[in-house]
Write a protein that holds these residues in place. Structure first.
Motif, mmCIF file in Angstrom:
data_model
loop_
_atom_site.group_PDB
_atom_site.id
_atom_site.type_symbol
_atom_site.label_atom_id
_atom_site.label_comp_id
_atom_site.label_asym_id
_atom_site.label_seq_id
_atom_site.Cartn_x
_atom_site.Cartn_y
_atom_site.Cartn_z
ATOM 1 N N ASP A 1 1.834 17.291 3.412
ATOM 2 C CA ASP A 1 0.487 16.841 3.752
ATOM 3 C C ASP A 1 -0.186 17.806 4.729
ATOM 4 N N THR B 1 0.825 -1.202 0.000
ATOM 5 C CA THR B 1 0.000 0.000 0.000
ATOM 6 C C THR B 1 0.862 1.256 0.000
ATOM 7 N N ASP B 2 0.258 2.368 -0.413
ATOM 8 C CA ASP B 2 0.948 3.656 -0.411
ATOM 9 C C ASP B 2 0.844 4.353 0.940
ATOM 10 N N LYS B 3 0.080 3.788 1.853
ATOM 11 C CA LYS B 3 -0.150 4.420 3.141
ATOM 12 C C LYS B 3 1.122 4.381 3.988
ATOM 13 N N LYS B 4 1.520 5.563 4.491
ATOM 14 C CA LYS B 4 2.707 5.659 5.330
ATOM 15 C C LYS B 4 2.306 5.564 6.788
ATOM 16 N N ILE B 5 3.205 5.060 7.592
ATOM 17 C CA ILE B 5 2.992 4.984 9.030
ATOM 18 C C ILE B 5 3.800 6.102 9.677
ATOM 19 N N GLY B 6 3.238 6.755 10.670
ATOM 20 C CA GLY B 6 3.963 7.801 11.383
ATOM 21 C C GLY B 6 3.368 9.173 11.142
ATOM 22 N N ARG B 7 4.173 10.171 11.420
ATOM 23 C CA ARG B 7 3.738 11.555 11.287
ATOM 24 C C ARG B 7 3.500 11.927 9.828
ATOM 25 N N PRO B 8 2.541 12.827 9.590
ATOM 26 C CA PRO B 8 2.345 13.302 8.217
ATOM 27 C C PRO B 8 3.489 14.238 7.812
ATOM 28 N N SER B 9 3.766 14.298 6.529
ATOM 29 C CA SER B 9 4.825 15.177 6.032
ATOM 30 C C SER B 9 4.360 16.628 6.080
#
Length: 116
Positions: free
Chosen positions: A13, A2-10
């Motif tokens: 974003d 998946t393209d979903k990242k884990i952690g804080r948003p950039s």
């Protein structure tokens, strides 16, 4: 994958979130609240927060107490500004033939009637 990242948003974003309309922000917050409330671990998280706040040996006690106080205690109950704006005053006066102006004052906070 998946393209979903884990952690804080950039940062990119986060700037996109600032460009959302009020309606989009409200919908996102509603979805976030629903996910938080319906998550199976929510009761465990709340219990842990309270136990940390009540544990005198915990190094995070002050942080947990501040979180709870900020979310639970009504701020308006501890400020004098909120109490002062609730006062109501009604003045009723009439004209009498001899030039005197008797009046009645009704106090909204105590409900007492005073003759002038």
């Amino acid at each position: 994958m998946t393209d979903k990242k884990i952690g804080r948003p950039s940062k990119n974003d986060l700037t996109k979130a600032g460009e959302m309309t009020k309606r989009e922000q409200a919908a996102a917050m509603k979805e976030y609240r629903q996910r938080l409330l319906l998550h199976p671990s929510s009761p465990k998280l709340i219990e842990k927060l309270f136990s940390t706040a009540l544990d005198d040996e915990s190094k995070n006690q002050a942080v947990a107490m501040k979180l709870l106080a900020d979310r639970i205690l009504p701020v308006a109950g501890f400020t004098t500004d909120g109490k002062a704006s609730n006062a109501v005053s009604i003045n009723i006066s009439g004209i009498v033939g001899n030039g005197d102006t008797p009046g009645v004052t009704i106090s909204g906070t105590s409900g007492e009637v005073e003759d002038e």
